[in-house]
Motif scaffolding. Structure first.
Motif, PDB file in Angstrom:
ATOM      1  N   LYS A 205       0.836  -1.164   0.018  1.00  0.00           N
ATOM      2  CA  LYS A 205       0.144  -0.014   0.017  1.00  0.00           C
ATOM      3  C   LYS A 205       0.975   1.212  -0.028  1.00  0.00           C
ATOM      4  O   LYS A 205       1.780   1.380   0.821  1.00  0.00           O
ATOM      5  CB  LYS A 205      -0.916   0.015   1.262  1.00  0.00           C
ATOM      6  CG  LYS A 205      -1.786   1.250   1.220  1.00  0.00           C
ATOM      7  CD  LYS A 205      -2.932   1.036   2.364  1.00  0.00           C
ATOM      8  CE  LYS A 205      -3.841   2.152   2.378  1.00  0.00           C
ATOM      9  NZ  LYS A 205      -4.642   2.473   1.542  1.00  0.00           N
ATOM     10  N   GLY A 206       0.514   2.165  -1.085  1.00  0.00           N
ATOM     11  CA  GLY A 206       1.416   3.534  -1.023  1.00  0.00           C
ATOM     12  C   GLY A 206       2.877   3.023  -1.919  1.00  0.00           C
ATOM     13  O   GLY A 206       3.396   3.959  -1.914  1.00  0.00           O
ATOM     14  N   GLY A 207       3.031   1.958  -2.319  1.00  0.00           N
ATOM     15  CA  GLY A 207       4.318   1.599  -3.163  1.00  0.00           C
ATOM     16  C   GLY A 207       4.155   1.991  -4.460  1.00  0.00           C
ATOM     17  O   GLY A 207       3.295   2.813  -5.024  1.00  0.00           O
ATOM     18  N   THR A 208       4.801   1.196  -5.288  1.00  0.00           N
ATOM     19  CA  THR A 208       4.967   1.362  -6.632  1.00  0.00           C
ATOM     20  C   THR A 208       4.255   0.623  -7.417  1.00  0.00           C
ATOM     21  O   THR A 208       4.451   0.285  -9.003  1.00  0.00           O
ATOM     22  CB  THR A 208       6.529   1.240  -7.278  1.00  0.00           C
ATOM     23  OG1 THR A 208       6.937   0.251  -6.888  1.00  0.00           O
ATOM     24  CG2 THR A 208       7.263   2.574  -6.465  1.00  0.00           C
ATOM     25  N   GLY A 209       3.400  -0.442  -6.881  1.00  0.00           N
ATOM     26  CA  GLY A 209       2.648  -1.212  -7.515  1.00  0.00           C
ATOM     27  C   GLY A 209       1.650  -0.721  -8.981  1.00  0.00           C
ATOM     28  O   GLY A 209       1.717  -1.633  -9.829  1.00  0.00           O
ATOM     29  N   ALA A 210       1.071   0.271  -8.839  1.00  0.00           N
ATOM     30  CA  ALA A 210       0.663   0.798  -9.980  1.00  0.00           C
ATOM     31  C   ALA A 210       1.285   1.263 -11.105  1.00  0.00           C
ATOM     32  O   ALA A 210       0.950   1.775 -12.265  1.00  0.00           O
ATOM     33  CB  ALA A 210      -0.492   1.974  -9.423  1.00  0.00           C
TER      34      ALA A 210
END
Length: 368
Positions: A205-210
């Motif tokens: 959550k809040g990382g670079t996954g998107a």
């Protein structure tokens, strides 16, 4: 469900590309031999595109040059801090010989969103589209005409400034290379087996996954190796609440017995253009499409009860892949098979290859 933005860049004059032809380009005979059985990501066209960016100069020095090694200072920021993004898109040869790609404006927008997250400059979409046209102008003969073949286009951007310090780079390079691609499934589409990764996460959550950045894919390699060790083709990841996220490189879709189509929704899932297109085609057929959390427990219980009647993965390379088996440390769940996934795959590829009407205006001609 998160929608893919479509606001165009305006007021930009076309770039003036300097073109240097490759004097060592492959002969027509050598090229034809490669295109007869191209595989995937193994051979590359004769040229590449690059555009420089700097804090002072903005986007400048657009070039088409011979394909070859890139020279980097050992202190280049990308080598130390991973400031890098990329895209994946295909060019298709139509029956009349013309060359088209599919929804490239969306790839350009997604590249911008990835750049924003990685603190890289956002390449204007018109420049992105022009880079595709410039490469096809010199390497159009590399677009294969065989069944289910395409030219895979790989735009990428990285921080090239030479410095050791944790801050956004002041110098960046955008490149575009291309590789002919054969049919992903030889002998027809086959269901894949999926390993459930419970010890590793693809993103948080809040990382670079998107964002479409190399680090996300690097993080998937170890669990993907674990999948191979357990005789599975792909790996699926969960979030911190044990909700389903995505495969190592593909989105996942669930079909329910009432016709509802559900796809996991999360800020750490890459917004798939193939997925978005398939879901639109499903809506055209009258299916209700929902984006929401899907827990592992709901997936397994839905398959066991018959509420879930089909599960498939989708992405640029494979388009659509039915999921045949979900395997965990202490279970093996056979997945239900259905007709919708392959019907949607056929409908989408027929549009991409010009065999069906493009009623949504998704095709973009490159050889003009």
């Amino acid at each position: 469900m998160t929608t893919i933005d479509t606001d165009p860049d305006t007021g930009l004059d076309p770039l003036e590309f300097a073109v240097t032809r490759n004097l060592a380009a492959k002969s027509a005979a050598d090229r034809d031999a490669i295109l007869a059985s191209p595989g995937f990501g193994q051979s590359f066209t004769d040229h590449m595109v690059d555009i420089c960016w700097s804090v002072r100069g903005g986007w400048h020095r657009p070039r088409v040059s011979p394909y070859g090694p890139i020279s980097l200072d050992p202190a280049a920021a990308v080598l130390h801090y991973g400031q890098e993004i990329f895209e994946g898109i295909k060019a298709y040869r139509h029956a009349d010989g013309s060359v088209h790609t599919f929804r490239p404006d969306q790839n350009g927008r997604r590249l911008q969103r990835s750049a924003r997250r990685l603190a890289l400059p956002e390449l204007p979409v018109p420049y992105f589209l022009q880079s595709l046209r410039e490469l096809i102008a010199v390497d159009g003969a590399w677009v294969p005409a065989g069944a289910d073949q395409s030219l895979y286009l790989r735009p990428f951007m990285f921080a090239k400034e030479a410095f050791l310090g944790v801050r956004p780079a002041h110098k960046v390079a955008y490149y575009l290379i291309a590789s002919p691609a054969g049919a992903y499934f030889k002998g027809g589409v086959q269901p894949v087996s999926i390993w459930l990764s419970e010890d590793y996460s693809r993103a948080g959550k809040g990382g670079t996954g998107a964002a479409k950045t190399g680090g996300n894919y690097a993080a998937s390699l170890l669990p993907q190796s674990e999948a191979y060790e357990n005789e599975c083709d792909q790996v699926v990841f969960l979030d911190q609440d044990r909700n389903v996220e995505e495969l190592g490189g593909m989105n996942i879709v669930f079909v329910y017995k009432d016709g509802t189509i559900v796809t996991p929704q999360s800020d750490s899932i890459l917004e798939g253009i193939t997925r978005d297109s398939l879901l639109q085609l499903a809506r055209d057929r009258g299916h209700h499409v929902v984006g929401r959390n899907v827990s592992l427990d709901e997936w397994r219980a839905g398959v066991a009860s018959g509420d879930i009647v089909e599960v498939f993965a989708c992405g640029t390379a494979a388009v659509v892949t039915p999921i045949g088996t979900l395997k965990g440390k202490d279970f093996i769940d056979e997945q239900p098979s259905g007709a919708l996934a392959l019907e949607l795959r056929e409908e989408l590829t027929d549009i991409q290859y010009g065999r069906a009407e493009d009623r949504h205006g998704w095709l973009y001609r490159l050889d003009v």
